[in-house]
Write a protein that holds these residues in place. Sequence first.
Motif, PDB file in Angstrom:
ATOM      1  N   ALA A  73       1.274  -1.676   6.051  1.00 51.30           N
ATOM      2  CA  ALA A  73       2.558  -0.760   6.106  1.00 51.30           C
ATOM      3  C   ALA A  73       2.275   0.251   5.310  1.00 51.30           C
ATOM      4  N   GLY A  74       1.224   0.599   4.442  1.00 53.86           N
ATOM      5  CA  GLY A  74       0.752   1.933   3.715  1.00 53.86           C
ATOM      6  C   GLY A  74       1.517   1.865   2.422  1.00 53.86           C
ATOM      7  N   GLU A  75       2.181   0.715   1.897  1.00 51.53           N
ATOM      8  CA  GLU A  75       2.392   0.683   0.546  1.00 51.53           C
ATOM      9  C   GLU A  75       1.348   0.255  -0.424  1.00 51.53           C
ATOM     10  N   LEU A  76       0.109  -0.276   0.105  1.00 53.33           N
ATOM     11  CA  LEU A  76      -0.744  -0.610  -0.672  1.00 53.33           C
ATOM     12  C   LEU A  76      -1.928  -0.403  -0.010  1.00 53.33           C
ATOM     13  N   ALA A  77      -3.127  -0.183  -0.839  1.00 47.68           N
ATOM     14  CA  ALA A  77      -4.499   0.149  -0.485  1.00 47.68           C
ATOM     15  C   ALA A  77      -5.264  -0.746  -0.664  1.00 47.68           C
ATOM     16  N   ASP A  78      -6.355  -1.446  -0.300  1.00 44.51           N
ATOM     17  CA  ASP A  78      -7.178  -2.422  -0.590  1.00 44.51           C
ATOM     18  C   ASP A  78      -8.279  -1.909  -1.582  1.00 44.51           C
ATOM     19  N   GLY A  79      -8.509  -2.321  -2.683  1.00 45.58           N
ATOM     20  CA  GLY A  79      -9.432  -2.018  -3.709  1.00 45.58           C
ATOM     21  C   GLY A  79     -10.714  -2.959  -3.779  1.00 45.58           C
ATOM     22  N   SER A  80     -10.699  -3.905  -3.002  1.00 42.99           N
ATOM     23  CA  SER A  80     -11.841  -4.847  -3.122  1.00 42.99           C
ATOM     24  C   SER A  80     -12.930  -4.741  -2.435  1.00 42.99           C
ATOM     25  N   GLN A  81     -14.044  -5.329  -2.592  1.00 44.49           N
ATOM     26  CA  GLN A  81     -15.280  -5.259  -2.045  1.00 44.49           C
ATOM     27  C   GLN A  81     -15.438  -6.278  -0.951  1.00 44.49           C
ATOM     28  N   ARG A 257      -6.530  -6.348  -9.783  1.00 47.85           N
ATOM     29  CA  ARG A 257      -7.061  -5.115  -9.290  1.00 47.85           C
ATOM     30  C   ARG A 257      -7.588  -5.352  -7.918  1.00 47.85           C
ATOM     31  N   ALA A 258      -7.147  -6.123  -7.083  1.00 52.23           N
ATOM     32  CA  ALA A 258      -7.666  -6.065  -5.598  1.00 52.23           C
ATOM     33  C   ALA A 258      -6.962  -5.122  -4.849  1.00 52.23           C
ATOM     34  N   VAL A 259      -5.685  -4.783  -5.182  1.00 47.43           N
ATOM     35  CA  VAL A 259      -4.987  -3.862  -4.296  1.00 47.43           C
ATOM     36  C   VAL A 259      -4.480  -2.640  -5.330  1.00 47.43           C
ATOM     37  N   THR A 260      -4.378  -1.312  -4.776  1.00 45.55           N
ATOM     38  CA  THR A 260      -3.590  -0.314  -5.540  1.00 45.55           C
ATOM     39  C   THR A 260      -2.484   0.214  -4.605  1.00 45.55           C
ATOM     40  N   ILE A 261      -1.548   0.793  -5.376  1.00 45.34           N
ATOM     41  CA  ILE A 261      -0.416   1.577  -4.645  1.00 45.34           C
ATOM     42  C   ILE A 261      -0.832   2.656  -4.101  1.00 45.34           C
ATOM     43  N   ALA A 262      -0.488   2.705  -2.497  1.00 45.52           N
ATOM     44  CA  ALA A 262      -0.994   3.776  -1.771  1.00 45.52           C
ATOM     45  C   ALA A 262      -0.637   5.057  -2.038  1.00 45.52           C
ATOM     46  N   PRO A 263      -1.270   6.198  -1.877  1.00 49.36           N
ATOM     47  CA  PRO A 263      -0.806   7.491  -2.355  1.00 49.36           C
ATOM     48  C   PRO A 263       0.667   7.867  -2.031  1.00 49.36           C
ATOM     49  N   ALA A 264       1.049   7.601  -0.975  1.00 54.36           N
ATOM     50  CA  ALA A 264       2.302   7.864  -0.560  1.00 54.36           C
ATOM     51  C   ALA A 264       3.484   7.165  -1.377  1.00 54.36           C
ATOM     52  N   TYR A 265       3.108   6.445  -2.116  1.00 51.81           N
ATOM     53  CA  TYR A 265       4.289   5.730  -3.045  1.00 51.81           C
ATOM     54  C   TYR A 265       3.904   6.065  -4.664  1.00 51.81           C
ATOM     55  N   GLN A 370       8.964  -5.394  -1.042  1.00 51.65           N
ATOM     56  CA  GLN A 370       9.581  -6.897  -0.547  1.00 51.65           C
ATOM     57  C   GLN A 370       9.247  -7.334   0.693  1.00 51.65           C
ATOM     58  N   GLY A 371       8.208  -6.783   1.565  1.00 52.00           N
ATOM     59  CA  GLY A 371       7.994  -7.417   2.965  1.00 52.00           C
ATOM     60  C   GLY A 371       8.823  -6.885   4.040  1.00 52.00           C
ATOM     61  N   THR A 372       9.345  -5.588   3.956  1.00 52.83           N
ATOM     62  CA  THR A 372      10.169  -4.890   5.133  1.00 52.83           C
ATOM     63  C   THR A 372       9.636  -3.893   5.630  1.00 52.83           C
ATOM     64  N   ARG A 373       8.569  -3.207   5.063  1.00 49.87           N
ATOM     65  CA  ARG A 373       8.374  -1.793   5.469  1.00 49.87           C
ATOM     66  C   ARG A 373       7.303  -2.027   6.787  1.00 49.87           C
ATOM     67  N   TRP A 374       6.632  -3.254   7.082  1.00 51.11           N
ATOM     68  CA  TRP A 374       5.739  -3.470   8.025  1.00 51.11           C
ATOM     69  C   TRP A 374       6.575  -3.406   9.279  1.00 51.11           C
ATOM     70  N   GLN A 384       2.331   6.707  10.748  1.00 47.32           N
ATOM     71  CA  GLN A 384       1.350   5.911  10.217  1.00 47.32           C
ATOM     72  C   GLN A 384       0.487   6.840   9.361  1.00 47.32           C
ATOM     73  N   VAL A 385       0.408   6.258   8.159  1.00 46.63           N
ATOM     74  CA  VAL A 385      -0.553   7.084   7.143  1.00 46.63           C
ATOM     75  C   VAL A 385      -1.417   6.435   6.520  1.00 46.63           C
ATOM     76  N   PRO A 386      -2.802   6.569   6.630  1.00 44.56           N
ATOM     77  CA  PRO A 386      -3.235   7.944   7.081  1.00 44.56           C
ATOM     78  C   PRO A 386      -3.190   7.414   8.568  1.00 44.56           C
ATOM     79  N   ALA A 387      -3.175   8.575   9.459  1.00 46.46           N
ATOM     80  CA  ALA A 387      -2.843   8.385  10.857  1.00 46.46           C
ATOM     81  C   ALA A 387      -4.105   7.718  11.649  1.00 46.46           C
ATOM     82  N   ALA A 388      -3.899   7.031  12.686  1.00 49.27           N
ATOM     83  CA  ALA A 388      -5.080   6.382  13.472  1.00 49.27           C
ATOM     84  C   ALA A 388      -6.002   7.306  13.882  1.00 49.27           C
ATOM     85  N   GLY A 389      -7.320   7.104  13.714  1.00 47.12           N
ATOM     86  CA  GLY A 389      -8.510   7.782  14.111  1.00 47.12           C
ATOM     87  C   GLY A 389      -8.921   8.403  12.581  1.00 47.12           C
TER      88      GLY A 389
END
Length: 417
Positions: A73-81, A257-265, A370-374, A384-389
């Motif tokens: 949903a763009g609340e988080l971004a994955d920072g793992s390998q 440190r597997a996920v970070t807070i996405a820039p939009a938040y 809280q699991g509602t944004r998706w 959607q942020v970032p946009a598709a493509g």
Amino acid sequence: MRTDFRATLCVAVLVLGTSACDAFDRLLSVESPSRLSENNFLQPSNAALISASAVADFECALGGYIVAAGLAAGELADGSQTAARWSYDRRDVDANQDLYSSGSCVGIGVYTPLNVARHTNDQAVRLLSEWTDAQVPNRQLMIARNAAMAGYAILLLGESFCECVINVGPALTQAAAFDSAEARFTVALAAAQAANNAALINLAYAGRARARLNGGDGPGAAADAANVPQSFVYNATADANAAVRNNRIFAQNNQGRAVTIAPAYRGLQVQGAPDPRVAVSAGTPTLMPDQVNTFFVQAKYTSLTAPTPIATGIEMALIRAEVAGPGTGVGILNTLRARPGVALPPLDAAEQANYSATLASERSRELFLQGTRWWDMNRLNLAQVPAAGTAYPKGSQYGNQRCWPLPNVERLANPNF
């Protein structure tokens, strides 16, 4: 889908404490056979353990779901390998992928943990309904709690998957899943009223309000939501003693440190004032393990033992504001902003004029992680942020998924397909 009930028992022991450990030890001390029969375990004398273990199944599933859905949903971004995780973040989950379909709740799998939670809670309700009050103290209270957890498990399946399955049945549309969830919340409500338990009555109303809103019954949703006080919170519990009991958001973000807070938040404000509902700060070290993303941490959940809201009066107020529209809804949103601990200014003219966008924004902030944004991204057709493509920094590009496909492991094992 089913789970090894012995593994479930281990979780329940952590929930129930020493007395449950003693009971569990006695169960495992049976001399023969070497594996305890499920039929021998599923007895009235074990009702409290059966009920608590099923609740623990949902609590773990919820934590994993919040992280996975937060990535989508763009609340988080994955920072793992770990490349297997990137498809959540990239919105291009494939039906053949193992992580989302059969991964554990600790490993942020979603389909199997939610189905396990649905199964074990439905099973608990069925057994408790067959037994008597004389056999099981607090039987109605347990029915209410387990029926509500089963309802929430199906609710999340409906919100996150394009279609789902119950008990190796036919594929259910999202609308059918919400109907199924609503039926369980109605059972929970009747049992909670019979037990005269205010917290579970509110939980059942809250779950049914959400199911009804999702199913298009706005008036029914608002009527149920109106029964829940704004101060109400029903939490999933957590502790630090075992990974399955950890607060998954804290474990994945602040600690792992597997996920970070996405820039939009990051750095959200309301009319120039910092928004305390989305408290985010820079983490240390600056870069994530993937050496691509910047590390930001959330402050909503402050430890591995922090509880996670399953249902709140805040969410119910937002449902009422959505159903009512701007005429009444502006006042509801202003009341939420003015409450102690938030103290934000009321909606200005621009926010009132674009009420639908404002409501979606208020939901994203009030219900952050809280699991509602998706599901909101899907049902409200939000950008959607970032946009598709857009190029994905770790390879390929962002997709346009708004729900996850039914996993192929389900299709291949199900005679209805």
